[in-house]
Design an enzyme around this catalytic site. Structure first.
Site, PDB file in Angstrom:
ATOM      1  N   HIS A  62       0.816  -1.214   0.000  1.00  0.00           N
ATOM      2  CA  HIS A  62       0.000   0.000   0.000  1.00  0.00           C
ATOM      3  C   HIS A  62       0.849   1.264   0.000  1.00  0.00           C
ATOM      4  CE1 HIS A  62       0.273  -0.049   4.535  1.00  0.00           C
ATOM      5  NE2 HIS A  62       0.233   1.265   4.352  1.00  0.00           N
ATOM      6  N   ASP A 109       0.016  -7.628   1.420  1.00  0.00           N
ATOM      7  CA  ASP A 109       0.475  -6.243   1.523  1.00  0.00           C
ATOM      8  C   ASP A 109       2.004  -6.204   1.620  1.00  0.00           C
ATOM      9  OD1 ASP A 109       0.465  -3.507   1.729  1.00  0.00           O
ATOM     10  OD2 ASP A 109      -0.154  -3.448   3.833  1.00  0.00           O
ATOM     11  N   GLN A 196       0.948   6.511  11.665  1.00  0.00           N
ATOM     12  CA  GLN A 196       1.148   7.069  10.332  1.00  0.00           C
ATOM     13  C   GLN A 196       2.630   7.351  10.073  1.00  0.00           C
ATOM     14  OE1 GLN A 196      -1.357   8.094  12.263  1.00  0.00           O
ATOM     15  NE2 GLN A 196      -3.076   7.448  11.022  1.00  0.00           N
ATOM     16  N   GLY A 197       3.094   6.937   8.904  1.00  0.00           N
ATOM     17  CA  GLY A 197       4.487   7.134   8.541  1.00  0.00           C
ATOM     18  C   GLY A 197       5.359   5.919   8.775  1.00  0.00           C
ATOM     19  N   ASP A 198       4.847   4.933   9.553  1.00  0.00           N
ATOM     20  CA  ASP A 198       5.617   3.724   9.851  1.00  0.00           C
ATOM     21  C   ASP A 198       5.292   2.560   8.915  1.00  0.00           C
ATOM     22  OD1 ASP A 198       6.926   4.890  12.017  1.00  0.00           O
ATOM     23  OD2 ASP A 198       5.366   4.306  13.425  1.00  0.00           O
ATOM     24  N   SER A 199       4.255   2.686   8.106  1.00  0.00           N
ATOM     25  CA  SER A 199       3.869   1.600   7.192  1.00  0.00           C
ATOM     26  C   SER A 199       5.065   1.101   6.398  1.00  0.00           C
ATOM     27  CB  SER A 199       2.808   2.075   6.203  1.00  0.00           C
ATOM     28  OG  SER A 199       1.523   1.951   6.727  1.00  0.00           O
TER      29      SER A 199
END
Length: 244
Positions: A62, A109, A196-199
């Protein structure tokens, strides 16, 4: 990570970015040299990743589903985003799992970035079976994402320790959870999580990559664990891309 819906939207809009480390502490890039972050050509950091071979970085599908290779940069060896430490490496190509259907809750994913040049850091080994996926096993998550829900992204590499949770607990938290594709980690009471930002960043146990930060409902909410791509389930497909 954020609500699962928001994580999926983050992939479509890189400026909004995707999943986090909440409840953690600063980490050393010397201790974790294989963790990297992804930026667009303007330098905006939107996801993380893991060096798994000299020219290969493993991340979440993603993160890359709407990214062109010529707009993608991988920052290696930089603990503090405000510095010029380490190096910024261009992506040569991007491979997204063909089974990814545009939503991390559907599984598959994962994606592989081929770098334009080799990087001189050790690669993190991939989990090859389910031996390490035991409930309550302690894992480490890493990233430069938000340190609280709806907060600011971290300037520094952060780490946190989280226990793996049982498939029963994970299914109770998320009806989309599938044990064959995912593993979840965190505390029932919340407080520690990716954000958020760690994906795309790593979930590791004893120097082995067991998961890829994928999705979740908010950041560190009670009863809402972080969900990670189960690397062992896809190791054959991943290794096939490492040989290209």
């Amino acid at each position: 990570m954020v609500a699962a819906v928001l994580v999926a939207l983050a992939a479509a809009v890189p400026a909004a970015a995707s999943p986090r480390v909440v409840g953690g502490e600063r980490a050393s890039i010397v201790e974790y040299p294989w963790v990297v972050y992804l930026t667009d050509s303007t330098g905006f950091q939107f996801c993380g990743g893991t060096v798994v071979a000299a020219t290969k970085v493993l991340t979440a599908a993603h993160c890359l589903a709407n990214q062109r290779a010529d707009n993608l940069r991988v920052v290696v060896g930089r603990e503090d985003k405000r510095t010029t430490d380490g190096r910024v490496v261009n992506a040569q190509s991007v491979w997204v799992s063909p089974n990814y259907r545009g939503d991390p809750t559907g599984g598959s994913d994962f994606a592989v970035i081929t770098l334009s040049r080799r990087v001189n850091v050790p690669a993190l080994p991939l989990a090859s079976d389910n031996t390490l996926y035991q409930p309550n096993a302690m894992a480490t998550v890493l990233g430069w994402g938000m340190t609280k829900e709806s907060g600011e992204a971290s300037e520094y590499l952060m780490q946190a320790a989280v226990p793996l949770d049982s498939d029963t607990a994970c299914t109770a938290a998320y009806q989309q959870y599938r044990a064959s594709a995912m593993v979840c980690a965190g505390y029932q009471q919340g407080g520690v999580d990716t954000c958020q930002g760690d994906s795309g960043g790593p979930l590791e146990i004893n120097g082995v990559l067991v998961g890829i930060t994928s999705f979740g409902d908010g950041c560190a909410r009670p009863g809402k664990y972080g969900v990670y791509t189960r690397v062992a389930s896809y190791v054959t497909a991943i290794e096939g891309e490492l040989d290209r």
